[in-house]
Design a protein around this motif. Structure first.
Motif, PDB file in Angstrom:
ATOM      1  N   UNK A 115      -8.313  12.298  -7.124  1.00 29.59           N
ATOM      2  CA  UNK A 115      -7.031  11.812  -6.618  1.00 29.59           C
ATOM      3  C   UNK A 115      -7.187  11.221  -5.223  1.00 29.59           C
ATOM      4  N   UNK A 116      -8.113  11.774  -4.436  1.00 27.90           N
ATOM      5  CA  UNK A 116      -8.400  11.187  -3.123  1.00 27.90           C
ATOM      6  C   UNK A 116      -8.980   9.787  -3.295  1.00 27.90           C
ATOM      7  N   UNK A 117      -9.826   9.625  -4.312  1.00 23.84           N
ATOM      8  CA  UNK A 117     -10.399   8.307  -4.596  1.00 23.84           C
ATOM      9  C   UNK A 117      -9.306   7.322  -4.998  1.00 23.84           C
ATOM     10  N   UNK A 118      -8.337   7.803  -5.765  1.00 25.08           N
ATOM     11  CA  UNK A 118      -7.226   6.926  -6.157  1.00 25.08           C
ATOM     12  C   UNK A 118      -6.385   6.527  -4.949  1.00 25.08           C
ATOM     13  N   UNK A 119      -6.167   7.473  -4.023  1.00 27.86           N
ATOM     14  CA  UNK A 119      -5.406   7.151  -2.810  1.00 27.86           C
ATOM     15  C   UNK A 119      -6.147   6.104  -1.992  1.00 27.86           C
ATOM     16  N   UNK A 120      -7.475   6.214  -1.920  1.00 30.58           N
ATOM     17  CA  UNK A 120      -8.285   5.235  -1.201  1.00 30.58           C
ATOM     18  C   UNK A 120      -8.175   3.859  -1.852  1.00 30.58           C
ATOM     19  N   UNK A 121      -8.257   3.829  -3.180  1.00 34.93           N
ATOM     20  CA  UNK A 121      -8.163   2.553  -3.895  1.00 34.93           C
ATOM     21  C   UNK A 121      -6.781   1.945  -3.733  1.00 34.93           C
ATOM     22  N   UNK A 122      -5.739   2.775  -3.795  1.00 38.40           N
ATOM     23  CA  UNK A 122      -4.371   2.265  -3.604  1.00 38.40           C
ATOM     24  C   UNK A 122      -4.242   1.578  -2.248  1.00 38.40           C
ATOM     25  N   UNK A 123      -4.817   2.189  -1.217  1.00 40.02           N
ATOM     26  CA  UNK A 123      -4.758   1.584   0.111  1.00 40.02           C
ATOM     27  C   UNK A 123      -5.522   0.267   0.146  1.00 40.02           C
ATOM     28  N   UNK A 124      -6.679   0.236  -0.502  1.00 39.92           N
ATOM     29  CA  UNK A 124      -7.473  -0.991  -0.547  1.00 39.92           C
ATOM     30  C   UNK A 124      -6.716  -2.120  -1.251  1.00 39.92           C
ATOM     31  N   UNK A 125      -5.890  -1.741  -2.246  1.00 36.41           N
ATOM     32  CA  UNK A 125      -5.172  -2.735  -3.029  1.00 36.41           C
ATOM     33  C   UNK A 125      -3.836  -3.126  -2.401  1.00 36.41           C
ATOM     34  N   UNK A 126      -3.430  -2.425  -1.336  1.00 34.42           N
ATOM     35  CA  UNK A 126      -2.220  -2.833  -0.637  1.00 34.42           C
ATOM     36  C   UNK A 126      -1.117  -1.812  -0.531  1.00 34.42           C
ATOM     37  N   UNK A 127      -1.231  -0.653  -1.209  1.00 32.83           N
ATOM     38  CA  UNK A 127      -0.192   0.374  -1.130  1.00 32.83           C
ATOM     39  C   UNK A 127      -0.709   1.514  -0.249  1.00 32.83           C
ATOM     40  N   UNK A 132       1.156   4.032   0.912  1.00 33.92           N
ATOM     41  CA  UNK A 132       1.999   5.225   0.827  1.00 33.92           C
ATOM     42  C   UNK A 132       1.197   6.498   0.520  1.00 33.92           C
ATOM     43  N   UNK A 133       0.277   6.490  -0.486  1.00 39.00           N
ATOM     44  CA  UNK A 133      -0.479   7.724  -0.749  1.00 39.00           C
ATOM     45  C   UNK A 133      -1.264   8.206   0.470  1.00 39.00           C
ATOM     46  N   UNK A 134      -1.822   7.269   1.251  1.00 36.88           N
ATOM     47  CA  UNK A 134      -2.554   7.663   2.464  1.00 36.88           C
ATOM     48  C   UNK A 134      -1.610   8.296   3.477  1.00 36.88           C
ATOM     49  N   UNK A 135      -0.408   7.714   3.652  1.00 35.17           N
ATOM     50  CA  UNK A 135       0.563   8.271   4.582  1.00 35.17           C
ATOM     51  C   UNK A 135       1.048   9.650   4.131  1.00 35.17           C
ATOM     52  N   UNK A 136       0.999   9.897   2.820  1.00 34.85           N
ATOM     53  CA  UNK A 136       1.438  11.179   2.266  1.00 34.85           C
ATOM     54  C   UNK A 136       0.340  12.238   2.315  1.00 34.85           C
ATOM     55  N   UNK A 137      -0.805  11.890   2.908  1.00 35.05           N
ATOM     56  CA  UNK A 137      -1.887  12.852   3.070  1.00 35.05           C
ATOM     57  C   UNK A 137      -2.825  12.976   1.895  1.00 35.05           C
ATOM     58  N   UNK A 138      -2.728  12.051   0.917  1.00 31.80           N
ATOM     59  CA  UNK A 138      -3.557  12.167  -0.275  1.00 31.80           C
ATOM     60  C   UNK A 138      -4.959  11.578  -0.076  1.00 31.80           C
ATOM     61  N   UNK A 139      -5.173  10.911   1.054  1.00 32.97           N
ATOM     62  CA  UNK A 139      -6.498  10.376   1.351  1.00 32.97           C
ATOM     63  C   UNK A 139      -7.296  11.473   2.063  1.00 32.97           C
ATOM     64  N   UNK A 140      -7.569  12.554   1.326  1.00 33.71           N
ATOM     65  CA  UNK A 140      -8.205  13.736   1.898  1.00 33.71           C
ATOM     66  C   UNK A 140      -9.181  14.326   0.891  1.00 33.71           C
ATOM     67  N   UNK A 148       1.863   8.525  -6.791  1.00 30.42           N
ATOM     68  CA  UNK A 148       2.759   7.411  -7.127  1.00 30.42           C
ATOM     69  C   UNK A 148       2.355   6.172  -6.335  1.00 30.42           C
ATOM     70  N   UNK A 149       2.233   5.063  -7.030  1.00 31.98           N
ATOM     71  CA  UNK A 149       1.929   3.792  -6.368  1.00 31.98           C
ATOM     72  C   UNK A 149       2.985   2.761  -6.744  1.00 31.98           C
ATOM     73  N   UNK A 150       3.094   1.739  -5.915  1.00 33.37           N
ATOM     74  CA  UNK A 150       4.037   0.648  -6.155  1.00 33.37           C
ATOM     75  C   UNK A 150       3.242  -0.603  -6.504  1.00 33.37           C
ATOM     76  N   UNK A 151       3.134  -0.938  -7.795  1.00 38.05           N
ATOM     77  CA  UNK A 151       2.331  -2.094  -8.206  1.00 38.05           C
ATOM     78  C   UNK A 151       2.801  -3.406  -7.587  1.00 38.05           C
ATOM     79  N   UNK A 152       4.060  -3.472  -7.140  1.00 38.59           N
ATOM     80  CA  UNK A 152       4.562  -4.711  -6.538  1.00 38.59           C
ATOM     81  C   UNK A 152       3.870  -5.027  -5.218  1.00 38.59           C
ATOM     82  N   UNK A 153       3.199  -4.028  -4.639  1.00 34.26           N
ATOM     83  CA  UNK A 153       2.459  -4.252  -3.402  1.00 34.26           C
ATOM     84  C   UNK A 153       1.047  -4.770  -3.660  1.00 34.26           C
TER      85      UNK A 153
END
Length: 215
Positions: A27-39, A41-49, A84-89
């Protein structure tokens, strides 16, 4: 099956540590990828850990998997706190959703590779007369490989199903998405009938063949 307190503790260490890591760190890997792709929010929610506690679900990551493990269940189920990610980002939603979903099985395969290397360098090493590290590493390989294969099942919400949904034409993708409420029951039916292994075993064998390069 009865275990002495020492045997139970060793079983929990050898099986429990890889299990909890496999159910949380991807899940940390997913938070990292979400940030790389433009979202972000998961990093701000502490999931990049890399702290498993951040991603763990008490029932899905600990109680149910360990209960099934202690019962020597032929299959394990488990989950962490969803992200949770926002694909629109995302710049290219269809492509980027597929990349995001594949991050979790990719992370599990990388973890399996790390456990393979750990087994290679600790094989034969004993701690207080116990082959604890090699046993833990071997269990880690099997858990991560199995969970990676589970993630690639072509059913939503598994990564394989999400990727397949992104590859289908929009009208077929919409029809395919209607399967999701029934996916858990399909999974259980496949597991009970034994058909699940015909789907998973070829994927697991392929993963193990690739990992054998590291041995």
């Amino acid at each position: 099956m009865d275990f002495s307190p020492t045997e139970l503790l060793l079983k929990l260490i050898i099986a429990g540590i890889p299990l909890v890591l496999a159910l949380t760190l991807p899940y940390a890997a997913q938070a990292w990828m979400a940030r790389r792709l433009g979202d972000h929010a998961p990093a701000y929610q502490g999931r990049l850990s890399l702290n498993p506690v951040v991603h763990a679900d008490l029932w899905g990551s600990v109680i149910i998997p360990l209960f099934l493990l202690l019962l020597n269940s032929p299959f394990l189920i488990g989950w962490g706190k969803p992200i949770s990610v926002n694909p629109r980002l995302f710049a290219n939603p269809r492509r980027d959703i597929a990349l995001y979903e594949l991050t979790q099985p990719a992370a599990l395969f990388v973890m399996a590779a790390i456990f393979t290397l750990l087994f290679r360098f600790t094989s034969g090493v004993e701690t207080n007369g116990l082959n604890l590290l090699p046993a833990l590493a071997q269990q880690g390989v099997m858990v991560c490989v199995a969970f990676c294969a589970f993630n690639l099942l072509p059913l939503p919400p598994y990564a394989g199903g999400r990727v397949l949904q992104m590859l289908l034409p929009p009208h077929l993708a919409y029809q395919f998405s209607k399967i999701e409420p029934y996916s858990f029951y399909i999974f259980i039916a496949l597991a009970i009938t034994g058909l699940l292994w015909y789907v998973l075993i070829p994927v697991i064998q392929l993963e193990l063949a690739i990992l054998s390069i590291l041995k």
